[in-house]
Design an enzyme around this catalytic site. Structure first.
Site, mmCIF file in Angstrom:
data_model
loop_
_atom_site.group_PDB
_atom_site.id
_atom_site.type_symbol
_atom_site.label_atom_id
_atom_site.label_comp_id
_atom_site.label_asym_id
_atom_site.label_seq_id
_atom_site.Cartn_x
_atom_site.Cartn_y
_atom_site.Cartn_z
ATOM 1 N N HIS A 132 0.842 -1.213 0.000
ATOM 2 C CA HIS A 132 0.000 0.000 0.000
ATOM 3 C C HIS A 132 0.878 1.266 0.000
ATOM 4 C CE1 HIS A 132 -3.678 2.317 1.195
ATOM 5 N NE2 HIS A 132 -2.768 3.116 1.720
ATOM 6 N N GLU A 133 1.842 1.310 0.910
ATOM 7 C CA GLU A 133 2.680 2.520 1.015
ATOM 8 C C GLU A 133 3.617 2.656 -0.188
ATOM 9 O OE1 GLU A 133 1.626 4.639 2.945
ATOM 10 O OE2 GLU A 133 0.536 3.433 4.403
ATOM 11 N N HIS A 142 -5.765 6.511 -2.872
ATOM 12 C CA HIS A 142 -6.590 5.454 -2.288
ATOM 13 C C HIS A 142 -7.634 4.973 -3.281
ATOM 14 C CE1 HIS A 142 -5.311 6.793 1.956
ATOM 15 N NE2 HIS A 142 -4.599 5.770 1.539
ATOM 16 N N CYS A 148 -8.963 -4.097 -2.718
ATOM 17 C CA CYS A 148 -7.719 -3.632 -3.364
ATOM 18 C C CYS A 148 -6.720 -3.211 -2.294
ATOM 19 C CB CYS A 148 -8.030 -2.458 -4.282
ATOM 20 S SG CYS A 148 -6.560 -1.706 -4.993
ATOM 21 N N CYS A 167 -6.118 -3.915 -7.554
ATOM 22 C CA CYS A 167 -7.275 -4.236 -8.395
ATOM 23 C C CYS A 167 -6.875 -3.919 -9.837
ATOM 24 C CB CYS A 167 -8.498 -3.425 -7.959
ATOM 25 S SG CYS A 167 -8.386 -1.666 -8.359
ATOM 26 N N CYS A 170 -6.094 -0.137 -10.427
ATOM 27 C CA CYS A 170 -4.838 0.324 -9.815
ATOM 28 C C CYS A 170 -3.641 -0.319 -10.506
ATOM 29 C CB CYS A 170 -4.827 0.019 -8.321
ATOM 30 S SG CYS A 170 -5.981 1.041 -7.395
HETATM 31 ZN ZN LIG Z 1 -2.828 5.121 2.099
HETATM 32 ZN ZN LIG Z 2 -7.607 -0.386 -6.585
#
Ligand SMILES: [Zn+2]
Ligand SMILES: [Zn+2]
Length: 181
Positions: A132-133, A142, A148, A167, A170
Protein backbone atom coordinates in the site's frame (compact mmCIF):
# COMPACT_ATOMS: atom_id res chain seq x y z
CA UNK A 1 14.54 0.50 -9.70
CA UNK A 2 15.64 -0.38 -6.22
CA UNK A 3 13.59 -0.47 -3.04
CA UNK A 4 15.66 -0.44 0.13
CA UNK A 5 14.07 -1.60 3.36
CA UNK A 6 15.24 0.33 6.39
CA UNK A 7 14.68 -1.06 9.86
CA UNK A 8 13.82 1.75 12.25
CA UNK A 9 14.58 0.71 15.80
CA UNK A 10 14.76 -2.98 16.57
CA UNK A 11 12.55 -5.03 14.23
CA UNK A 12 12.04 -8.81 13.92
CA UNK A 13 14.42 -9.66 11.06
CA UNK A 14 12.52 -12.81 10.09
CA UNK A 15 9.41 -10.74 9.36
CA UNK A 16 11.47 -8.15 7.45
CA UNK A 17 13.00 -10.89 5.27
CA UNK A 18 9.60 -12.39 4.54
CA UNK A 19 8.17 -8.97 3.64
CA UNK A 20 11.14 -8.34 1.34
CA UNK A 21 10.60 -11.70 -0.36
CA UNK A 22 6.92 -11.02 -0.96
CA UNK A 23 7.58 -7.50 -2.26
CA UNK A 24 10.03 -8.95 -4.82
CA UNK A 25 7.28 -11.29 -6.02
CA UNK A 26 4.61 -8.57 -6.16
CA UNK A 27 6.94 -6.09 -7.92
CA UNK A 28 9.06 -8.44 -10.08
CA UNK A 29 10.97 -5.61 -11.77
CA UNK A 30 11.90 -3.92 -8.51
CA UNK A 31 15.10 -4.96 -6.77
CA UNK A 32 14.43 -5.20 -3.03
CA UNK A 33 17.25 -5.06 -0.51
CA UNK A 34 17.41 -4.78 3.26
CA UNK A 35 19.84 -2.11 4.44
CA UNK A 36 22.47 -3.41 6.85
CA UNK A 37 22.32 -0.53 9.25
CA UNK A 38 19.17 0.27 11.18
CA UNK A 39 18.06 3.80 11.94
CA UNK A 40 17.12 4.69 15.53
CA UNK A 41 13.56 5.98 15.96
CA UNK A 42 13.92 9.78 15.98
CA UNK A 43 13.28 10.93 19.55
CA UNK A 44 11.70 14.18 18.42
CA UNK A 45 8.98 12.17 16.68
CA UNK A 46 7.75 10.82 20.04
CA UNK A 47 4.64 12.35 21.56
CA UNK A 48 4.67 11.45 25.26
CA UNK A 49 1.01 12.40 25.74
CA UNK A 50 -0.15 10.06 22.99
CA UNK A 51 2.63 7.50 23.60
CA UNK A 52 2.99 7.39 19.80
CA UNK A 53 5.36 8.58 17.11
CA UNK A 54 4.52 11.32 14.62
CA UNK A 55 4.66 9.44 11.36
CA UNK A 56 5.46 12.45 9.13
CA UNK A 57 8.54 13.28 11.18
CA UNK A 58 9.95 9.80 10.76
CA UNK A 59 9.10 9.99 7.06
CA UNK A 60 11.19 13.18 6.80
CA UNK A 61 14.16 11.32 8.33
CA UNK A 62 13.68 8.46 5.88
CA UNK A 63 13.74 10.98 3.05
CA UNK A 64 17.15 12.17 4.18
CA UNK A 65 18.26 8.55 4.33
CA UNK A 66 17.32 8.01 0.66
CA UNK A 67 20.12 10.38 -0.34
CA UNK A 68 22.69 8.15 1.39
CA UNK A 69 21.63 5.02 -0.47
CA UNK A 70 21.64 3.91 -4.09
CA UNK A 71 17.96 3.14 -3.80
CA UNK A 72 15.20 4.88 -5.71
CA UNK A 73 12.87 4.34 -2.75
CA UNK A 74 13.18 3.55 0.92
CA UNK A 75 10.55 1.71 2.95
CA UNK A 76 11.01 2.18 6.69
CA UNK A 77 9.69 -0.54 8.99
CA UNK A 78 9.24 0.16 12.68
CA UNK A 79 7.50 -1.27 15.73
CA UNK A 80 6.71 2.24 16.95
CA UNK A 81 2.99 3.07 17.03
CA UNK A 82 2.38 5.85 14.50
CA UNK A 83 -0.07 8.73 14.31
CA UNK A 84 -0.77 11.81 12.28
CA UNK A 85 -2.76 14.73 13.72
CA UNK A 86 -6.54 14.16 13.49
CA UNK A 87 -6.19 10.36 13.30
CA UNK A 88 -5.82 8.16 16.37
CA UNK A 89 -3.28 6.01 14.56
CA UNK A 90 -1.97 5.10 11.10
CA UNK A 91 -0.58 1.80 9.83
CA UNK A 92 1.83 3.77 7.67
CA UNK A 93 2.47 6.85 5.58
CA UNK A 94 4.23 7.64 2.32
CA UNK A 95 5.00 10.42 -0.08
CA UNK A 96 2.62 10.34 -3.04
CA UNK A 97 4.45 10.21 -5.35
CA UNK A 98 7.89 10.16 -3.78
CA UNK A 99 10.76 8.15 -2.41
CA UNK A 100 9.95 7.61 1.24
CA UNK A 101 7.45 5.17 2.77
CA UNK A 102 6.90 3.93 6.30
CA UNK A 103 4.90 1.18 7.99
CA UNK A 104 4.42 0.27 11.62
CA UNK A 105 4.18 -3.37 12.66
CA UNK A 106 2.78 -2.46 16.07
CA UNK A 107 -0.92 -2.86 15.24
CA UNK A 108 -0.40 -5.69 12.74
CA UNK A 109 0.57 -8.27 15.33
CA UNK A 110 -2.41 -10.44 16.36
CA UNK A 111 -1.19 -10.07 19.98
CA UNK A 112 -2.04 -6.36 19.85
CA UNK A 113 -5.73 -7.36 19.72
CA UNK A 114 -5.36 -10.07 22.35
CA UNK A 115 -5.29 -12.80 19.71
CA UNK A 116 -2.78 -15.67 19.74
CA UNK A 117 0.52 -15.19 17.93
CA UNK A 118 0.26 -16.03 14.21
CA UNK A 119 3.36 -15.26 12.15
CA UNK A 120 1.66 -16.05 8.82
CA UNK A 121 -1.12 -13.55 9.51
CA UNK A 122 1.36 -11.02 10.84
CA UNK A 123 3.50 -11.24 7.68
CA UNK A 124 0.41 -11.11 5.45
CA UNK A 125 -0.78 -7.90 7.10
CA UNK A 126 2.72 -6.40 6.92
CA UNK A 127 2.95 -7.19 3.20
CA UNK A 128 -0.42 -5.52 2.54
CA UNK A 129 0.58 -2.33 4.35
CA UNK A 130 4.03 -2.33 2.69
CA UNK A 131 2.56 -2.72 -0.83
CA UNK A 132 0.00 0.00 0.00
CA UNK A 133 2.68 2.52 1.01
CA UNK A 134 4.98 1.61 -1.89
CA UNK A 135 1.91 2.10 -4.13
CA UNK A 136 1.61 5.67 -2.83
CA UNK A 137 5.27 6.36 -3.68
CA UNK A 138 4.46 5.26 -7.23
CA UNK A 139 1.73 7.90 -7.33
CA UNK A 140 -1.36 5.83 -6.54
CA UNK A 141 -4.11 7.37 -4.43
CA UNK A 142 -6.59 5.45 -2.29
CA UNK A 143 -8.95 3.07 -4.06
CA UNK A 144 -12.62 2.53 -3.23
CA UNK A 145 -12.50 -1.21 -3.84
CA UNK A 146 -12.43 -2.78 -0.35
CA UNK A 147 -10.35 -5.74 -1.55
CA UNK A 148 -7.72 -3.63 -3.36
CA UNK A 149 -4.42 -3.13 -1.57
CA UNK A 150 -4.81 0.64 -2.11
CA UNK A 151 -7.97 0.72 0.03
CA UNK A 152 -7.34 2.93 3.06
CA UNK A 153 -7.58 0.74 6.14
CA UNK A 154 -8.49 2.42 9.35
CA UNK A 155 -8.88 -0.83 11.25
CA UNK A 156 -7.27 -4.26 11.23
CA UNK A 157 -10.55 -5.73 9.87
CA UNK A 158 -10.14 -3.58 6.77
CA UNK A 159 -6.52 -4.68 6.40
CA UNK A 160 -7.56 -8.32 6.72
CA UNK A 161 -10.34 -7.85 4.15
CA UNK A 162 -8.10 -6.48 1.41
CA UNK A 163 -5.71 -8.41 -0.84
CA UNK A 164 -1.96 -7.83 -1.00
CA UNK A 165 -2.44 -7.05 -4.72
CA UNK A 166 -3.80 -4.20 -6.84
CA UNK A 167 -7.28 -4.24 -8.40
CA UNK A 168 -7.37 -4.09 -12.22
CA UNK A 169 -7.71 -0.32 -12.26
CA UNK A 170 -4.84 0.32 -9.82
CA UNK A 171 -2.73 -2.28 -11.57
CA UNK A 172 -3.10 -0.45 -14.87
CA UNK A 173 -2.08 2.80 -13.15
CA UNK A 174 1.07 1.17 -11.72
CA UNK A 175 1.94 -0.05 -15.23
CA UNK A 176 1.32 3.43 -16.60
CA UNK A 177 3.40 5.20 -13.92
CA UNK A 178 6.40 2.92 -13.83
CA UNK A 179 7.66 -0.49 -14.91
CA UNK A 180 7.77 -2.47 -11.69
CA UNK A 181 5.22 -5.16 -12.52
ZN1 LIG B 1 -2.83 5.12 2.10
ZN1 LIG C 1 -7.61 -0.39 -6.59
Amino acid sequence: MELAILRIGSVNSDVVHQVKQRLSEIFPKMVCVILDSEMPIPREAYNAKRKQFHSSRILAEINQHVEKTQATRVLGITYGDLYVPRLNFVFGEAECPGKAALISLCRLEPEFYGDPSNITLFVERSVKEAVHEVGHTLGLAHCRAPTCVMFFSNSILETDRKNPSFCERCRSLVVKYCSVL
